[in-house]
Design a protein around this motif. Structure first.
Motif, PDB file in Angstrom:
ATOM      1  N   TYR A  64      88.984  28.407  -7.652  1.00  0.00           N
ATOM      2  CA  TYR A  64      89.745  29.354  -7.539  1.00  0.00           C
ATOM      3  C   TYR A  64      90.321  30.387  -8.634  1.00  0.00           C
ATOM      4  O   TYR A  64      90.966  31.403  -8.921  1.00  0.00           O
ATOM      5  CB  TYR A  64      91.503  28.543  -7.066  1.00  0.00           C
ATOM      6  CG  TYR A  64      92.166  29.236  -6.711  1.00  0.00           C
ATOM      7  CD1 TYR A  64      92.325  30.008  -5.603  1.00  0.00           C
ATOM      8  CD2 TYR A  64      93.506  28.997  -7.837  1.00  0.00           C
ATOM      9  CE1 TYR A  64      93.872  31.168  -6.138  1.00  0.00           C
ATOM     10  CE2 TYR A  64      95.045  30.070  -7.600  1.00  0.00           C
ATOM     11  CZ  TYR A  64      94.972  31.354  -6.412  1.00  0.00           C
ATOM     12  OH  TYR A  64      95.843  30.980  -6.304  1.00  0.00           O
ATOM     13  N   LYS A  65      91.114  29.319  -9.704  1.00  0.00           N
ATOM     14  CA  LYS A  65      91.771  30.335 -11.378  1.00  0.00           C
ATOM     15  C   LYS A  65      90.386  30.754 -11.593  1.00  0.00           C
ATOM     16  O   LYS A  65      90.777  31.634 -12.691  1.00  0.00           O
ATOM     17  CB  LYS A  65      91.988  28.279 -11.548  1.00  0.00           C
ATOM     18  CG  LYS A  65      92.394  29.025 -13.725  1.00  0.00           C
ATOM     19  CD  LYS A  65      93.176  27.303 -14.695  1.00  0.00           C
ATOM     20  CE  LYS A  65      93.904  28.274 -15.701  1.00  0.00           C
ATOM     21  NZ  LYS A  65      93.677  29.820 -16.094  1.00  0.00           N
ATOM     22  N   LEU A 104      84.044  29.760  -4.924  1.00  0.00           N
ATOM     23  CA  LEU A 104      83.270  29.274  -5.320  1.00  0.00           C
ATOM     24  C   LEU A 104      82.282  30.647  -6.591  1.00  0.00           C
ATOM     25  O   LEU A 104      81.599  31.967  -5.695  1.00  0.00           O
ATOM     26  CB  LEU A 104      81.662  28.746  -4.750  1.00  0.00           C
ATOM     27  CG  LEU A 104      81.935  27.088  -4.327  1.00  0.00           C
ATOM     28  CD1 LEU A 104      80.572  26.753  -3.616  1.00  0.00           C
ATOM     29  CD2 LEU A 104      82.219  25.639  -5.269  1.00  0.00           C
ATOM     30  N   PHE A 105      82.644  30.379  -7.846  1.00  0.00           N
ATOM     31  CA  PHE A 105      82.488  31.277  -8.587  1.00  0.00           C
ATOM     32  C   PHE A 105      81.251  32.175  -8.272  1.00  0.00           C
ATOM     33  O   PHE A 105      80.460  33.603  -8.389  1.00  0.00           O
ATOM     34  CB  PHE A 105      83.147  31.529 -10.070  1.00  0.00           C
ATOM     35  CG  PHE A 105      82.982  32.727 -10.359  1.00  0.00           C
ATOM     36  CD1 PHE A 105      84.355  33.822 -10.784  1.00  0.00           C
ATOM     37  CD2 PHE A 105      82.604  32.613 -11.770  1.00  0.00           C
ATOM     38  CE1 PHE A 105      83.530  34.849 -11.444  1.00  0.00           C
ATOM     39  CE2 PHE A 105      82.149  33.852 -12.694  1.00  0.00           C
ATOM     40  CZ  PHE A 105      83.590  34.947 -12.192  1.00  0.00           C
ATOM     41  N   GLU A 106      80.168  31.339  -8.747  1.00  0.00           N
ATOM     42  CA  GLU A 106      78.481  31.319  -8.225  1.00  0.00           C
ATOM     43  C   GLU A 106      77.939  30.527  -7.288  1.00  0.00           C
ATOM     44  O   GLU A 106      78.809  30.697  -6.430  1.00  0.00           O
ATOM     45  CB  GLU A 106      78.267  31.503  -9.593  1.00  0.00           C
ATOM     46  CG  GLU A 106      79.071  32.541 -10.869  1.00  0.00           C
ATOM     47  CD  GLU A 106      78.110  32.950 -12.348  1.00  0.00           C
ATOM     48  OE1 GLU A 106      77.220  32.738 -12.823  1.00  0.00           O
ATOM     49  OE2 GLU A 106      78.801  31.774 -13.157  1.00  0.00           O
ATOM     50  N   GLY A 107      76.816  29.940  -7.897  1.00  0.00           N
ATOM     51  CA  GLY A 107      77.095  28.243  -6.789  1.00  0.00           C
ATOM     52  C   GLY A 107      76.594  29.363  -5.869  1.00  0.00           C
ATOM     53  O   GLY A 107      75.977  30.232  -4.948  1.00  0.00           O
ATOM     54  N   THR A 146      90.286  40.964   1.163  1.00  0.00           N
ATOM     55  CA  THR A 146      91.468  39.779   1.318  1.00  0.00           C
ATOM     56  C   THR A 146      90.103  38.604   1.543  1.00  0.00           C
ATOM     57  O   THR A 146      89.964  38.073   2.251  1.00  0.00           O
ATOM     58  CB  THR A 146      92.003  39.488   2.681  1.00  0.00           C
ATOM     59  OG1 THR A 146      92.598  41.234   2.751  1.00  0.00           O
ATOM     60  CG2 THR A 146      92.996  38.783   2.817  1.00  0.00           C
ATOM     61  N   ILE A 147      90.465  37.888   0.261  1.00  0.00           N
ATOM     62  CA  ILE A 147      89.780  36.786   0.281  1.00  0.00           C
ATOM     63  C   ILE A 147      90.539  35.071   1.053  1.00  0.00           C
ATOM     64  O   ILE A 147      91.808  34.983   0.544  1.00  0.00           O
ATOM     65  CB  ILE A 147      89.307  36.694  -0.907  1.00  0.00           C
ATOM     66  CG1 ILE A 147      88.873  36.940  -1.724  1.00  0.00           C
ATOM     67  CG2 ILE A 147      88.837  34.812  -1.767  1.00  0.00           C
ATOM     68  CD1 ILE A 147      88.397  37.199  -3.817  1.00  0.00           C
ATOM     69  N   MET A 168      94.368  34.133  -0.004  1.00  0.00           N
ATOM     70  CA  MET A 168      95.364  33.728   0.787  1.00  0.00           C
ATOM     71  C   MET A 168      94.745  32.657   0.519  1.00  0.00           C
ATOM     72  O   MET A 168      93.537  31.827   1.383  1.00  0.00           O
ATOM     73  CB  MET A 168      95.289  34.297   1.969  1.00  0.00           C
ATOM     74  CG  MET A 168      95.731  35.984   2.023  1.00  0.00           C
ATOM     75  SD  MET A 168      96.059  36.026   3.649  1.00  0.00           S
ATOM     76  CE  MET A 168      97.149  35.131   4.221  1.00  0.00           C
ATOM     77  N   LYS A 169      95.097  31.544  -0.788  1.00  0.00           N
ATOM     78  CA  LYS A 169      94.434  30.173  -1.135  1.00  0.00           C
ATOM     79  C   LYS A 169      94.805  29.145   0.520  1.00  0.00           C
ATOM     80  O   LYS A 169      96.232  29.114   0.692  1.00  0.00           O
ATOM     81  CB  LYS A 169      95.009  30.045  -2.323  1.00  0.00           C
ATOM     82  CG  LYS A 169      94.471  28.697  -2.813  1.00  0.00           C
ATOM     83  CD  LYS A 169      94.994  28.153  -4.485  1.00  0.00           C
ATOM     84  CE  LYS A 169      94.608  26.903  -4.409  1.00  0.00           C
ATOM     85  NZ  LYS A 169      95.079  25.752  -3.941  1.00  0.00           N
TER      86      LYS A 169
END
Length: 369
Positions: free
Chosen positions: A241-242, A209-212, A233-234, A260-261
């Motif tokens: 994601y994008k 989650l970019f923000e939130g 490393t995420i 590492m999606k």
């Protein structure tokens, strides 16, 4: 008299979050240490990865919940875009479950379940004890907190949730401090210990989650401002994601950040050579990932979010910074680089009060077993 029966009621969870892992651990510990006294069951209402998509339909089933594999569970995978329809289906499921189940105790993760089960208890003169068991700060806006007040007892998974219950008017004698369980993984410490490059190595594990709630943006921005070299490393997945990938490119962090999606049953198998686990959340309950890191002897860097980090983090095992304070986070990351390695076995020992033996003691006291 035989074993007493415990029912855990959950709703609207994805199957990939901290609540699910807590329930899995709880079930495993009960089977291992209290099987002669207590039988645990789970009722999952509209769970699975497809919940949000299904909510757009008049009525629909939701995706598989792999986290329930091996658990004594019942699923009601129905959800509707009309809230009243969903509540009706959930109500019928809970009604039949508790009338036929012979339960002594019911733990509810959501406020609506608390309210409905109290009504069923009164109408049908049942004797089960209802425990409100929220897994987020009550300030996070997950449901109507007023409905929680219908519980018999209130389980605070974090010390900071105790005053939140009090603010609702709950008597302190009905509030029980009940932190989540963790296993001792000190035997894995050597897996993460040795550095392979001249940088501070960070890992983020969780929803993208970019923000939130999760605020991954804060982490990326802080890394862009550090003086010393950083490798991040995420590990995880999520709706942003994008957006996160695009921001990494915008900040020119492609050489610093690896994603590492995907959701992994054991994300720690993907981790190596880590100095700090990092959490940037705006709010939590009792952040599972912090406890999992500390139990493996990994120091943590965490936002001072409501609630949970202060239950775990001390000057000995980590750092706390104000939520969204990018400058403070960046300075802590730099100081982590300068401090070098640390005694990881002593870090793991700071989690002893959360390990299974302590957890079993709390359960026995709570349920008067």
């Amino acid at each position: 008299m035989g074993n007493k029966r415990l029912l855990i009621v959950t709703s609207y969870i994805s199957g990939n979050g901290g609540i699910e892992r807590v329930i899995q651990k709880m079930d495993s510990i009960l089977k291992d240490k209290l099987s002669d006294k207590l039988v645990c069951e789970i009722l999952s209402l509209s769970g699975g990865d497809c919940v949000e998509k299904a909510r757009k339909c008049w009525i629909s089933g939701t995706g598989n919940e792999k986290w329930l594999n091996g658990l004594n569970s019942t699923r009601v995978p129905l959800v509707s875009k009309f809230k009243i329809v969903t509540l009706f289906m959930h109500s019928v499921a809970m009604l039949f479950k508790v009338l036929l189940g012979g339960y002594s105790y019911v733990l509810c993760t959501g406020p609506f379940q608390v309210y409905l089960l109290k009504k069923i208890k009164e109408i049908f003169r049942k004797k089960y004890v209802i425990y409100a068991w929220p897994h987020f700060s009550l300030d996070a806006g997950h449901g109507k907190n007023e409905l929680i007040k219908h519980a018999d007892y209130f389980l605070a998974i974090s010390k900071d949730i105790i005053p939140q219950f009090s603010d609702l008017g709950v008597n302190e004698n009905r509030i029980i401090y009940f932190p989540n369980p963790f296993y001792d993984f000190s035997n894995e410490i050597e897996n993460y210990k040795k550095r392979t490059n001249d940088s501070v190595n960070l890992v983020y594990i969780g929803r993208l989650l970019f923000e939130g709630q999760k605020r991954v943006k804060d982490l990326l921005e802080a890394i862009s401002k550090t003086i010393n070299p950083v490798k991040l490393t995420i590990i995880g997945d999520g709706q942003d994601y994008k957006k996160i990938v695009d921001y990494i490119k915008e900040k020119k962090l492609e050489d610093n950040v690896k994603i590492m999606k995907g959701w992994h049953d054991n994300p720690w198998e993907k981790v190596e050579n880590v100095d700090f686990l990092i959490l940037t959340s705006a709010y939590e309950g009792l952040p599972t990932v912090l406890g999992e890191a500390l139990s493996r002897g990994i120091k943590v860097i965490t936002s001072d979010c409501k609630t949970g980090p202060r239950d775990f983090v001390t000057p000995e095992n980590g750092y706390i910074y104000p939520v969204s304070d990018i400058s403070a986070l960046s300075k802590i990351i730099d100081s982590g680089y300068q401090s070098g390695d640390y005694d990881r076995y002593s870090i793991s020992k700071t989690m002893s009060e959360f390990y299974p033996d302590s957890y079993v003691h709390r359960i026995c006291e709570m349920l008067k077993l």
